[in-house]
Write a protein that holds these residues in place. Structure first.
Motif, PDB file in Angstrom:
ATOM      1  N   THR A   1       0.839  -1.243  -0.079  1.00 14.74           N
ATOM      2  CA  THR A   1      -0.136   0.029   0.061  1.00 14.74           C
ATOM      3  C   THR A   1       1.098   1.244  -0.077  1.00 14.74           C
ATOM      4  N   HIS A   2       1.942   1.320   0.841  1.00 13.45           N
ATOM      5  CA  HIS A   2       3.036   2.565   0.861  1.00 13.45           C
ATOM      6  C   HIS A   2       3.591   2.626  -0.513  1.00 13.45           C
ATOM      7  N   ALA A   3       4.073   1.565  -1.076  1.00 12.73           N
ATOM      8  CA  ALA A   3       4.773   1.520  -2.500  1.00 12.73           C
ATOM      9  C   ALA A   3       3.804   2.296  -3.539  1.00 12.73           C
ATOM     10  N   TYR A   4       2.475   1.709  -3.605  1.00 15.26           N
ATOM     11  CA  TYR A   4       1.613   2.214  -4.458  1.00 15.26           C
ATOM     12  C   TYR A   4       1.276   3.643  -4.260  1.00 15.26           C
ATOM     13  N   ASP A   5       1.120   3.964  -2.851  1.00 21.96           N
ATOM     14  CA  ASP A   5       0.764   5.538  -2.639  1.00 21.96           C
ATOM     15  C   ASP A   5       1.955   6.151  -3.384  1.00 21.96           C
ATOM     16  N   LEU A   6       3.187   5.968  -3.151  1.00 20.51           N
ATOM     17  CA  LEU A   6       4.113   6.757  -3.685  1.00 20.51           C
ATOM     18  C   LEU A   6       4.226   6.587  -5.362  1.00 20.51           C
ATOM     19  N   LEU A   7       4.146   5.383  -5.842  1.00 28.87           N
ATOM     20  CA  LEU A   7       4.446   5.337  -7.405  1.00 28.87           C
ATOM     21  C   LEU A   7       3.116   5.945  -8.019  1.00 28.87           C
ATOM     22  N   SER A   8       1.746   5.676  -7.423  1.00 23.24           N
ATOM     23  CA  SER A   8       0.787   6.506  -8.033  1.00 23.24           C
ATOM     24  C   SER A   8       0.692   7.842  -8.194  1.00 23.24           C
ATOM     25  N   ASP A   9       1.580   8.570  -7.487  1.00 20.15           N
ATOM     26  CA  ASP A   9       1.660  10.022  -7.407  1.00 20.15           C
ATOM     27  C   ASP A   9       2.858  10.543  -8.236  1.00 20.15           C
ATOM     28  N   LYS A  10       2.328  11.179  -9.397  1.00 23.41           N
ATOM     29  CA  LYS A  10       3.592  11.601 -10.455  1.00 23.41           C
ATOM     30  C   LYS A  10       4.599  12.228  -9.789  1.00 23.41           C
ATOM     31  N   ASP A  11       4.263  13.247  -9.090  1.00 24.34           N
ATOM     32  CA  ASP A  11       5.171  14.032  -8.205  1.00 24.34           C
ATOM     33  C   ASP A  11       6.388  13.298  -7.547  1.00 24.34           C
ATOM     34  N   LYS A  12       5.369  12.292  -6.678  1.00 21.75           N
ATOM     35  CA  LYS A  12       6.411  11.833  -5.519  1.00 21.75           C
ATOM     36  C   LYS A  12       7.138  10.677  -6.268  1.00 21.75           C
ATOM     37  N   ARG A  13       6.650  10.104  -7.353  1.00 16.75           N
ATOM     38  CA  ARG A  13       7.516   9.005  -8.151  1.00 16.75           C
ATOM     39  C   ARG A  13       8.781   9.665  -8.797  1.00 16.75           C
ATOM     40  N   ALA A  14       8.425  10.766  -9.470  1.00 13.79           N
ATOM     41  CA  ALA A  14       9.586  11.572  -9.978  1.00 13.79           C
ATOM     42  C   ALA A  14      10.653  11.929  -8.877  1.00 13.79           C
ATOM     43  N   GLN A  15      10.188  12.489  -7.654  1.00 12.78           N
ATOM     44  CA  GLN A  15      10.980  12.891  -6.693  1.00 12.78           C
ATOM     45  C   GLN A  15      12.002  11.685  -6.049  1.00 12.78           C
ATOM     46  N   PHE A  16      11.224  10.498  -6.000  1.00 11.80           N
ATOM     47  CA  PHE A  16      11.786   9.165  -5.565  1.00 11.80           C
ATOM     48  C   PHE A  16      12.760   8.876  -6.705  1.00 11.80           C
ATOM     49  N   ASP A  17      12.622   8.889  -8.061  1.00  9.52           N
ATOM     50  CA  ASP A  17      13.528   8.579  -8.837  1.00  9.52           C
ATOM     51  C   ASP A  17      14.876   9.519  -8.950  1.00  9.52           C
ATOM     52  N   ARG A  18      14.744  10.660  -8.473  1.00 14.60           N
ATOM     53  CA  ARG A  18      15.846  11.514  -8.256  1.00 14.60           C
ATOM     54  C   ARG A  18      16.419  11.644  -7.047  1.00 14.60           C
ATOM     55  N   GLY A  19      15.835  10.823  -6.042  1.00 20.99           N
ATOM     56  CA  GLY A  19      16.672  10.662  -4.990  1.00 20.99           C
ATOM     57  C   GLY A  19      16.417  11.629  -4.080  1.00 20.99           C
ATOM     58  N   GLU A  20      15.052  12.505  -4.105  1.00 23.33           N
ATOM     59  CA  GLU A  20      14.941  13.625  -3.261  1.00 23.33           C
ATOM     60  C   GLU A  20      13.934  13.129  -2.299  1.00 23.33           C
ATOM     61  N   ILE A  21      13.061  11.956  -2.008  1.00 24.44           N
ATOM     62  CA  ILE A  21      12.583  11.294  -1.262  1.00 24.44           C
ATOM     63  C   ILE A  21      12.989   9.829  -1.086  1.00 24.44           C
ATOM     64  N   ASP A  22      12.852   9.368   0.209  1.00 26.16           N
ATOM     65  CA  ASP A  22      12.943   7.778   0.396  1.00 26.16           C
ATOM     66  C   ASP A  22      11.717   7.119   0.204  1.00 26.16           C
TER      67      ASP A  22
ATOM     68  N   ASP B   1       9.652   5.708   2.053  1.00 32.27           N
ATOM     69  CA  ASP B   1       8.629   6.240   2.898  1.00 32.27           C
ATOM     70  C   ASP B   1       7.955   7.399   2.538  1.00 32.27           C
ATOM     71  N   GLY B   2       8.473   8.239   1.736  1.00 27.31           N
ATOM     72  CA  GLY B   2       8.200   9.580   1.166  1.00 27.31           C
ATOM     73  C   GLY B   2       8.627  10.613   1.866  1.00 27.31           C
ATOM     74  N   ASN B   3       9.352  10.404   2.917  1.00 25.34           N
ATOM     75  CA  ASN B   3      10.111  11.396   3.760  1.00 25.34           C
ATOM     76  C   ASN B   3      11.359  12.205   2.922  1.00 25.34           C
ATOM     77  N   PRO B   4      11.418  13.468   2.880  1.00 29.19           N
ATOM     78  CA  PRO B   4      12.525  14.038   2.174  1.00 29.19           C
ATOM     79  C   PRO B   4      13.972  13.686   2.601  1.00 29.19           C
ATOM     80  N   ALA B   5      14.813  13.416   1.350  1.00 32.72           N
ATOM     81  CA  ALA B   5      16.086  12.845   1.606  1.00 32.72           C
ATOM     82  C   ALA B   5      16.997  14.139   1.612  1.00 32.72           C
ATOM     83  N   MET B   6      17.059  15.048   2.425  1.00 39.03           N
ATOM     84  CA  MET B   6      17.809  16.324   2.152  1.00 39.03           C
ATOM     85  C   MET B   6      18.694  16.554   3.391  1.00 39.03           C
ATOM     86  N   PRO B   7      19.550  17.558   3.318  1.00 39.14           N
ATOM     87  CA  PRO B   7      20.349  18.143   4.334  1.00 39.14           C
ATOM     88  C   PRO B   7      19.727  18.611   5.409  1.00 39.14           C
ATOM     89  N   PHE B   8      20.245  19.191   6.525  1.00 39.38           N
ATOM     90  CA  PHE B   8      19.760  19.715   7.636  1.00 39.38           C
ATOM     91  C   PHE B   8      19.369  18.693   8.502  1.00 39.38           C
TER      92      PHE B   8
END
Length: 318
Positions: free
Chosen positions: A40-61, A63-70
């Motif tokens: 369910t978590h995987a589908y939630d992320l992959l069915s969202d175009k923006d989240k999927r693009a962010q995941f492919d770019r390594g911007e989120i993990d 779980d959908g949480n930001p992979a950022m500095p700070f």
């Protein structure tokens, strides 16, 4: 699935796994329940175009949480990280899990950076601090004490809870538990501000920012303000008509199927959809799907001397 998988491929794979792993079908198999939550978590992320693009770019993990500095999302990442954890979800079907998690460290506010460098008004006030016009004696006034930083949270809400606006019990970073009333017109990504529930600063407490993530369901899906459902019925129910029990986000109801109903016919249940701003609700749209029995022996015998002379493809020109 491959990175090039289409939305249709992803939805098809999810629905197949969701039906196979649904907790109602695996009450004695906790491993299946755990896999259902992960799927369910995987589908939630992959069915969202923006989240999927962010995941492919390594911007989120994953779980959908930001992979950022700070410290965002990292271990020991500051206030709000990992609070609430996951616990079994409370929808009427008991199918989902509700995870309330902090995003990680405090939000970085660019306005705070300017304030620290140039004073409350941003870069334009630097002239006043250097003896410019508008500040007698050439000295700027010290900025007022700042409030504490806001703390962001992600709240996973089961589909049926979001549609029916069931209250969500959550635990904040300070350990206090509150019952959160979902707003009218709640959508995936809706943000709710909790005044004074952030970090403490010299000027008072910041706010808590709750971001709503509506979880997919094994049978329902959302169409604007409506809830849609594909309902399997027997050939006998379709031919002769019947009253059948139908699941809704508010619980099961009886639905009348008229004699001679075909697959694809859509029936409407008023007021069984998502809430709208203003208090009204959408509907539930039920699409009938005729399912033949696994054993066709009796049906074949009864229809051995009967042929349907109609042409259901006439409108297609064939």
């Amino acid at each position: 699935m491959s990175r090039s998988a289409s939305e249709k491929d992803i939805k098809s794979a999810y629905r197949k796994l969701a039906k196979e792993l649904h907790p109602d079908k695996n009450k004695d198999n906790p491993q299946a329940t755990e896999r259902f939550s992960k799927v369910t978590h995987a589908y939630d992320l992959l069915s969202d175009k923006d989240k999927r693009a962010q995941f492919d770019r390594g911007e989120i993990d994953a779980d959908g949480n930001p992979a950022m500095p700070f410290g965002m999302g990292g271990a020991g990442g500051g206030a709000g990280a990992g609070f609430g954890g996951g616990r079994p979800g409370g929808g009427p079907n008991g199918y989902s899990s509700r995870d309330f998690q902090g995003f990680g460290a405090d939000d970085l506010d660019i306005g705070d950076l300017f304030e620290g460098l140039f004073g409350r008004g941003g870069p334009g006030d630097a002239r006043a601090g250097m003896g410019g016009a508008g500040n007698a004696g050439g000295f700027r006034q010290p900025p007022p004490p700042r409030k504490g930083a806001d703390v962001r949270y992600k709240l996973n809400v089961p589909f049926v809870d979001a549609a029916s606006r069931a209250k969500q019990r959550i635990t904040l970073a300070d350990g206090k538990t509150i019952d959160l009333a979902l707003p009218e017109g709640v959508e995936d990504g809706t943000q709710m501000r909790l005044k004074g529930k952030g970090q403490q600063g010299q000027g008072g407490f910041g706010d808590g920012i709750v971001v709503i993530s509506i979880q997919p369901h094994a049978y329902f899906w959302r169409d604007r303000d409506d809830v849609r459902l594909d309902l399997p019925i027997t050939l006998d129910e379709a031919v002769n008509g019947s009253k059948v029990k139908v699941p809704t986000v508010d619980g099961a109801v009886m639905l009348t199927i008229a004699p001679g109903s075909s697959s694809g016919k859509v029936l409407r249940l008023k007021g069984k959809g998502f809430s709208r701003k203003g208090g009204s609700r959408g509907d539930q749209l039920v699409t009938l799907e005729i399912q033949l029995p696994d054993d066709l022996t009796q049906l074949t015998e009864k229809l051995s001397d009967w042929r349907d002379t109609g042409n259901p493809r006439a409108d297609m020109g064939v």
